[in-house]
Design a protein around this motif. Structure first.
Motif, PDB file in Angstrom:
ATOM      1  N   SER A  87       5.108   2.399 -17.239  1.00  0.00           N
ATOM      2  CA  SER A  87       4.662   3.783 -17.369  1.00  0.00           C
ATOM      3  C   SER A  87       3.612   3.957 -18.343  1.00  0.00           C
ATOM      4  CB  SER A  87       5.798   4.745 -17.786  1.00  0.00           C
ATOM      5  OG  SER A  87       6.198   4.437 -18.921  1.00  0.00           O
ATOM      6  N   ASP A  88       3.406   3.192 -19.634  1.00  0.00           N
ATOM      7  CA  ASP A  88       2.358   3.183 -20.400  1.00  0.00           C
ATOM      8  C   ASP A  88       1.166   2.155 -20.199  1.00  0.00           C
ATOM      9  OD1 ASP A  88       3.972   4.653 -22.152  1.00  0.00           O
ATOM     10  OD2 ASP A  88       4.835   3.147 -23.006  1.00  0.00           O
ATOM     11  N   ALA A  89       1.406   1.416 -19.149  1.00  0.00           N
ATOM     12  CA  ALA A  89       0.299   0.507 -18.784  1.00  0.00           C
ATOM     13  C   ALA A  89       0.254   0.430 -17.351  1.00  0.00           C
ATOM     14  CB  ALA A  89       0.382  -0.976 -19.542  1.00  0.00           C
ATOM     15  N   VAL A  90       0.086   1.451 -16.509  1.00  0.00           N
ATOM     16  CA  VAL A  90       0.054   1.313 -15.131  1.00  0.00           C
ATOM     17  C   VAL A  90      -1.080   0.238 -14.447  1.00  0.00           C
ATOM     18  CG1 VAL A  90       1.408   3.481 -14.774  1.00  0.00           C
ATOM     19  CG2 VAL A  90      -1.289   3.337 -15.124  1.00  0.00           C
ATOM     20  N   TYR A  91      -1.968   0.054 -15.379  1.00  0.00           N
ATOM     21  CA  TYR A  91      -2.956  -1.015 -14.737  1.00  0.00           C
ATOM     22  C   TYR A  91      -2.118  -2.467 -14.574  1.00  0.00           C
ATOM     23  CZ  TYR A  91      -2.986  -2.152 -19.728  1.00  0.00           C
ATOM     24  OH  TYR A  91      -2.484  -2.390 -21.027  1.00  0.00           O
ATOM     25  N   LEU A  92      -1.128  -2.490 -15.261  1.00  0.00           N
ATOM     26  CA  LEU A  92      -0.465  -3.961 -15.046  1.00  0.00           C
ATOM     27  C   LEU A  92       0.366  -3.702 -13.420  1.00  0.00           C
ATOM     28  CD1 LEU A  92       0.992  -4.428 -18.313  1.00  0.00           C
ATOM     29  CD2 LEU A  92      -0.740  -5.658 -17.570  1.00  0.00           C
ATOM     30  N   VAL A  93       0.524  -2.735 -12.902  1.00  0.00           N
ATOM     31  CA  VAL A  93       0.915  -2.594 -11.662  1.00  0.00           C
ATOM     32  C   VAL A  93      -0.210  -2.756 -10.578  1.00  0.00           C
ATOM     33  CG1 VAL A  93       2.207  -1.143 -10.088  1.00  0.00           C
ATOM     34  CG2 VAL A  93       2.815  -1.211 -12.655  1.00  0.00           C
TER      35      VAL A  93
ATOM     36  N   VAL B  18       0.849  -1.154   0.015  1.00  0.00           N
ATOM     37  CA  VAL B  18      -0.079  -0.055   0.042  1.00  0.00           C
ATOM     38  C   VAL B  18       0.868   1.113  -0.043  1.00  0.00           C
ATOM     39  CG1 VAL B  18      -1.750   1.366   1.217  1.00  0.00           C
ATOM     40  CG2 VAL B  18      -1.898  -1.134   0.966  1.00  0.00           C
ATOM     41  N   MET B  19       1.897   1.310   0.676  1.00  0.00           N
ATOM     42  CA  MET B  19       2.688   2.429   1.165  1.00  0.00           C
ATOM     43  C   MET B  19       3.476   2.640  -0.372  1.00  0.00           C
ATOM     44  SD  MET B  19       1.504   3.693   3.580  1.00  0.00           S
ATOM     45  CE  MET B  19       2.288   5.179   3.696  1.00  0.00           C
TER      46      MET B  19
ATOM     47  N   SER C 265     -10.009  -5.170   1.343  1.00  0.00           N
ATOM     48  CA  SER C 265     -10.535  -3.829   1.035  1.00  0.00           C
ATOM     49  C   SER C 265      -9.480  -3.063   0.402  1.00  0.00           C
ATOM     50  CB  SER C 265     -11.368  -3.205   1.978  1.00  0.00           C
ATOM     51  OG  SER C 265     -10.779  -2.714   2.842  1.00  0.00           O
ATOM     52  N   LEU C 266      -8.214  -3.069   1.000  1.00  0.00           N
ATOM     53  CA  LEU C 266      -7.208  -2.309   0.407  1.00  0.00           C
ATOM     54  C   LEU C 266      -7.050  -2.768  -1.025  1.00  0.00           C
ATOM     55  CD1 LEU C 266      -4.641  -2.702   3.374  1.00  0.00           C
ATOM     56  CD2 LEU C 266      -5.719  -0.719   2.829  1.00  0.00           C
ATOM     57  N   GLY C 267      -7.011  -4.030  -1.402  1.00  0.00           N
ATOM     58  CA  GLY C 267      -6.636  -4.428  -2.653  1.00  0.00           C
ATOM     59  C   GLY C 267      -7.826  -4.135  -3.708  1.00  0.00           C
ATOM     60  N   ILE C 268      -9.067  -4.171  -3.055  1.00  0.00           N
ATOM     61  CA  ILE C 268     -10.244  -3.923  -4.007  1.00  0.00           C
ATOM     62  C   ILE C 268     -10.318  -2.333  -4.196  1.00  0.00           C
ATOM     63  CG2 ILE C 268     -12.628  -3.488  -3.898  1.00  0.00           C
ATOM     64  CD1 ILE C 268     -13.042  -6.109  -1.738  1.00  0.00           C
ATOM     65  N   PHE C 269      -9.847  -1.528  -3.421  1.00  0.00           N
ATOM     66  CA  PHE C 269      -9.784   0.109  -3.649  1.00  0.00           C
ATOM     67  C   PHE C 269      -8.603  -0.057  -4.854  1.00  0.00           C
ATOM     68  CE2 PHE C 269     -11.713   0.916   0.426  1.00  0.00           C
ATOM     69  CZ  PHE C 269     -12.797   1.572  -0.172  1.00  0.00           C
ATOM     70  N   MET C 270      -7.799  -0.713  -5.089  1.00  0.00           N
ATOM     71  CA  MET C 270      -6.569  -0.543  -5.897  1.00  0.00           C
ATOM     72  C   MET C 270      -7.062  -0.834  -7.371  1.00  0.00           C
ATOM     73  SD  MET C 270      -3.220  -1.950  -4.347  1.00  0.00           S
ATOM     74  CE  MET C 270      -2.729  -1.828  -2.689  1.00  0.00           C
TER      75      MET C 270
ATOM     76  N   GLY D 189      -3.748  -5.291  -6.404  1.00  0.00           N
ATOM     77  CA  GLY D 189      -4.989  -5.075  -5.877  1.00  0.00           C
ATOM     78  C   GLY D 189      -5.346  -6.586  -5.480  1.00  0.00           C
ATOM     79  N   ILE D 190      -5.239  -7.379  -6.707  1.00  0.00           N
ATOM     80  CA  ILE D 190      -5.499  -8.933  -6.462  1.00  0.00           C
ATOM     81  C   ILE D 190      -4.684  -9.568  -5.268  1.00  0.00           C
ATOM     82  CG2 ILE D 190      -5.743 -11.281  -7.576  1.00  0.00           C
ATOM     83  CD1 ILE D 190      -6.411  -9.663 -10.385  1.00  0.00           C
TER      84      ILE D 190
END
Length: 415
Positions: free
Chosen positions: A380-386, A235-236, A294-299, A391-392
């Motif tokens: 950087s072009d696909a931050v959803y991969l991070v 998280v941090m 829930s921490l993961g769910i928010f990500m 989150g999962i």
């Protein structure tokens, strides 16, 4: 008879924390702005700050040992007085020819003193309060820290711009001396130890006894520390590195948007602390696993925002809401886990156990920041991969801890 939360001792501790944290925040803000102006390099200041955290990590266990051996009130007074004197001396000798050296040495000294002060303050809370009031007390301390973090940067920035670095340093000195004055009036029970053992043998004995307590007598405390460490790692790393990178580099917004995001996070921390205090009597321990999940769910929504063809400002809003949700959840989770550890630890070990908590957190957070700094640069072009895979992973971590927290809940009911 129900114990009052806001006893005289606790009020004095809170007032001391308020002035101390405010002094710390305005000082560190002024120092960072000064170094950036002089060098033009964020890397230099980051290097100085990173090096200055090493003494805290290494000395925290010894700070815990000392917190359990001496009068905690006197120790807090001495540490805040020494902090004020150190900053005052630095302000007096600071000049253009030695500025970076003086600031570097000052940050190291503050790090050393912090290694002894943090476990001492944390050890005082279960000494002053009992039962559910420990959770409420930690929530109040967290609210005070968040409030200081919210107000101090604004006032510190204005002060620095108007009166300069040395005047801000003198103002922080006043804050530390006022803190020491508040702490002088705190009254804590203290039984002097008459042991005549060699100091090295005492340190060895205290270190081994606390490690044995965590690893053998109360294994659940060790597991809670690991869960807290893992959650902080993910998280941090995401919040501290990811948020500014997403706002400034990915979305291309200016510093005003980033400042608004930081303010939103500070408010979220305060809300999380308030929620923890309100939920104290109703919250069931086994629900901590769902809070962690829930921490993961928010990500996940933060990552999905970059998969959907929407406007940048919409992505910004979704990310702010997601990051604030994470901040609220981690605040509540941290307050309850720290309070559980305090409740389950006897008074003669509380300082040492709290020191391990601080040391583990300090060790894990920089590692998480480095790892996620690399990941955000790489993708950087696909931050959803991070964001989405993280989150999962956090969701799985939280749900896998259900059985563990149910076991702790049964033990707490027995106690």
């Amino acid at each position: 008879m129900t114990q009052k939360l806001f006893t005289k001792n606790f009020i004095l501790l809170i007032l001391g924390q308020l002035t101390s944290l405010f002094g710390n925040f305005i000082l560190k803000l002024a120092l960072s702005m000064y170094v950036l102006e002089v060098t033009g390099s964020a890397t230099i200041f980051a290097g100085i700050v990173s090096a200055a955290t090493i003494p805290t990590i290494l000395l925290s266990p010894f700070g815990g040992i000392l917190a359990d051996r001496v009068n905690r009130r006197n120790m807090m007074v001495a540490l805040d007085t020494l902090t004020g004197i150190s900053v005052l001396c630095a302000a007096l000798i600071l000049s253009e020819s030695n500025d970076l050296l003086v600031i570097g040495v000052l940050l190291v000294i503050l790090s050393v003193l912090g290694a002894f002060e943090t476990p001492t303050v944390q050890a005082c809370i279960p000494t002053m309060l009992q039962g559910d009031n420990i959770i409420k007390g930690n929530a109040v301390v967290n609210q005070v820290a968040s409030l200081s973090y919210l107000i101090a940067p604004m006032l510190g920035g204005v002060l620095y711009a108007v009166v300069g670095l040395k005047s801000v340093m003198v103002a922080s000195v006043a804050c530390f001396f006022i803190t020491a004055l508040f702490e002088c009036f705190i009254k804590l029970k203290y039984q002097r130890s008459h042991s005549k053992e060699n100091i090295l043998l005492l340190i060895k004995h205290d270190f081994l006894s606390s490690v044995q307590y965590i690893s053998k007598e109360q294994k659940h405390i060790g597991k809670m520390l690991l869960l807290t460490a893992f959650s902080r790692f993910f998280v941090m790393g995401i919040i501290i590195v990811g948020l500014p990178y997403i706002v400034r580099n990915i979305l291309g917004f200016n510093a005003k948007y980033y400042g608004a995001a930081e303010s939103a996070l500070a408010i979220a921390t305060i809300l999380g602390s308030i929620a923890a205090g309100i939920l104290t009597e109703k919250f069931k321990i086994h629900k901590l696993s769902f809070l962690l999940a829930s921490l993961g769910i928010f990500m996940i929504p933060a990552g999905l925002a970059f998969l959907i063809p929407i406007h940048s400002i919409t992505r910004y809003i979704i990310n702010i809401v997601s990051f604030c949700g994470m901040q609220i959840a981690i605040s509540i989770f941290s307050i309850f886990t720290v309070s559980l550890i305090q409740q389950r630890t006897p008074n003669h070990l509380i300082g040492k156990v709290m020191a391990y908590t601080s040391a583990i957190t300090l060790c894990v957070q920089p590692v998480g920041q480095i790892v996620y700094g690399f990941l955000f640069d790489r993708f950087s072009d696909a931050v959803y991969l991070v964001l989405i895979p993280t989150g999962i992973m956090v969701c799985v971590l939280g749900l896998s801890a259900i059985k563990f927290f149910k076991m702790i809940e049964k033990e707490q009911q027995g106690i």
